[in-house]
Design a protein around this motif. Structure first.
Motif, PDB file in Angstrom:
ATOM      1  N   GLU A   1       0.925  -1.373  -0.027  1.00 33.56           N
ATOM      2  CA  GLU A   1       0.179   0.299  -0.221  1.00 33.56           C
ATOM      3  C   GLU A   1       1.170   1.319   0.105  1.00 33.56           C
ATOM      4  O   GLU A   1       1.640   1.092   0.599  1.00 33.56           O
ATOM      5  CB  GLU A   1      -0.770   0.006   1.322  1.00 33.56           C
ATOM      6  CG  GLU A   1      -1.811   1.029   1.331  1.00 33.56           C
ATOM      7  CD  GLU A   1      -3.067   0.821   0.501  1.00 33.56           C
ATOM      8  OE1 GLU A   1      -2.964   1.639  -0.515  1.00 33.56           O
ATOM      9  OE2 GLU A   1      -3.819  -0.056  -0.607  1.00 33.56           O
ATOM     10  N   GLY A   2       0.852   2.035  -1.077  1.00 29.02           N
ATOM     11  CA  GLY A   2       0.632   2.972  -0.792  1.00 29.02           C
ATOM     12  C   GLY A   2       2.619   3.219  -1.775  1.00 29.02           C
ATOM     13  O   GLY A   2       3.545   4.261  -1.938  1.00 29.02           O
ATOM     14  N   ASP A   3       2.877   2.750  -2.120  1.00 28.72           N
ATOM     15  CA  ASP A   3       4.180   2.267  -3.457  1.00 28.72           C
ATOM     16  C   ASP A   3       4.372   2.543  -4.396  1.00 28.72           C
ATOM     17  O   ASP A   3       5.203   3.019  -4.926  1.00 28.72           O
ATOM     18  CB  ASP A   3       5.136   0.850  -3.084  1.00 28.72           C
ATOM     19  CG  ASP A   3       4.310  -0.209  -3.357  1.00 28.72           C
ATOM     20  OD1 ASP A   3       3.174   0.085  -4.475  1.00 28.72           O
ATOM     21  OD2 ASP A   3       4.862  -1.157  -4.020  1.00 28.72           O
ATOM     22  N   GLY A   4       3.154   3.272  -5.355  1.00 33.44           N
ATOM     23  CA  GLY A   4       2.633   3.878  -5.858  1.00 33.44           C
ATOM     24  C   GLY A   4       3.351   2.667  -6.938  1.00 33.44           C
ATOM     25  O   GLY A   4       4.323   3.419  -8.760  1.00 33.44           O
ATOM     26  N   ALA A   5       3.977   1.354  -7.033  1.00 38.60           N
ATOM     27  CA  ALA A   5       3.871   0.550  -8.271  1.00 38.60           C
ATOM     28  C   ALA A   5       2.136  -0.277  -8.922  1.00 38.60           C
ATOM     29  O   ALA A   5       1.766  -0.212  -8.121  1.00 38.60           O
ATOM     30  CB  ALA A   5       4.954  -0.398  -7.225  1.00 38.60           C
ATOM     31  N   THR A   6       2.819  -0.669 -10.039  1.00 38.53           N
ATOM     32  CA  THR A   6       1.938  -1.107 -10.466  1.00 38.53           C
ATOM     33  C   THR A   6       3.244  -3.268 -10.172  1.00 38.53           C
ATOM     34  O   THR A   6       3.640  -3.276 -10.008  1.00 38.53           O
ATOM     35  CB  THR A   6       1.780  -1.256 -11.724  1.00 38.53           C
ATOM     36  OG1 THR A   6       1.646  -0.044 -12.575  1.00 38.53           O
ATOM     37  CG2 THR A   6       1.062  -2.027 -12.471  1.00 38.53           C
ATOM     38  N   PRO A   7       1.540  -3.928  -9.860  1.00 44.78           N
ATOM     39  CA  PRO A   7       1.638  -5.232  -8.991  1.00 44.78           C
ATOM     40  C   PRO A   7       2.059  -5.807 -11.216  1.00 44.78           C
ATOM     41  O   PRO A   7       2.410  -5.829 -11.862  1.00 44.78           O
ATOM     42  CB  PRO A   7       0.617  -5.818  -8.849  1.00 44.78           C
ATOM     43  CG  PRO A   7      -0.660  -4.757  -9.216  1.00 44.78           C
ATOM     44  CD  PRO A   7       0.129  -3.344  -9.491  1.00 44.78           C
TER      45      PRO A   7
END
Length: 177
Positions: free
Chosen positions: A45-51
């Motif tokens: 949550e909150g890392d701004g990354a696309t899984p």
């Protein structure tokens, strides 16, 4: 007449920019924006990354004041209204679920002034089997001008989304590589 629905959409990283991608949908290819944190196999949550994951398309939302209907997809699509929110508070029971205003825990408004969610498809990231802090609101939505990064979603231009919608359904999987 039976319509063919794509079994998968492939999202490949674009060369030279970790926040951009190339979307391959059958014979169609579109540029796309990814998260400001690039891609990750360890989404938080909150890392701004696309899984980096295979995510089935579950359903979608649209703004009927901004988009002509019908949209031509077999995905269940719900009109957005001003009370629609999406909970992104990991400790709340509604985490990574739609919510309705008034709602005090942290959330996103689905009816946005920047129109990114005028067409918004919900991908099965941390939805079927939820875990706190594994990321929320991972959508396939409309891109900002210049394909500026998202908060972890995949985003394409409106015209490309309108071309894509008739080709996708609940059986379509978005594969982020």
């Amino acid at each position: 007449m039976t319509r063919t629905v794509l079994p998968e959409i492939i999202v490949r990283p674009a060369p030279g920019n970790p926040r951009r991608a190339i979307v391959q949908a059958g014979d169609l290819t579109f540029p796309a924006a990814l998260g400001r944190g690039g891609r990750t196999s360890r989404k938080r949550e909150g890392d701004g990354a696309t899984p980096i994951a295979d995510m089935r398309l579950l359903y979608g939302f649209f703004r009927k004041d901004q988009v002509k209907v019908p949209l031509g997809t077999t995905l269940p699509m719900t009109p957005i209204d001003k009370t629609m929110l999406w909970c992104d508070a990991p400790q709340d029971a509604s985490y990574n679920r739609p919510a309705r205003a008034p709602f005090k825990p942290s959330h996103e408004k689905m009816m946005r002034g920047d129109h990114l969610y005028d067409i918004c498809l919900v991908m099965d990231w941390n939805m079927s089997s939820r875990s706190r802090n594994r990321g929320s609101a991972i959508f396939f939505h409309l891109a900002k001008p210049g394909y500026l990064p998202t908060e972890g979603c995949v985003a394409i231009k409106r015209r490309d989304m309108l071309r894509l919608l008739p080709l996708v359904g609940p059986e379509t999987v978005v594969r982020v590589l």
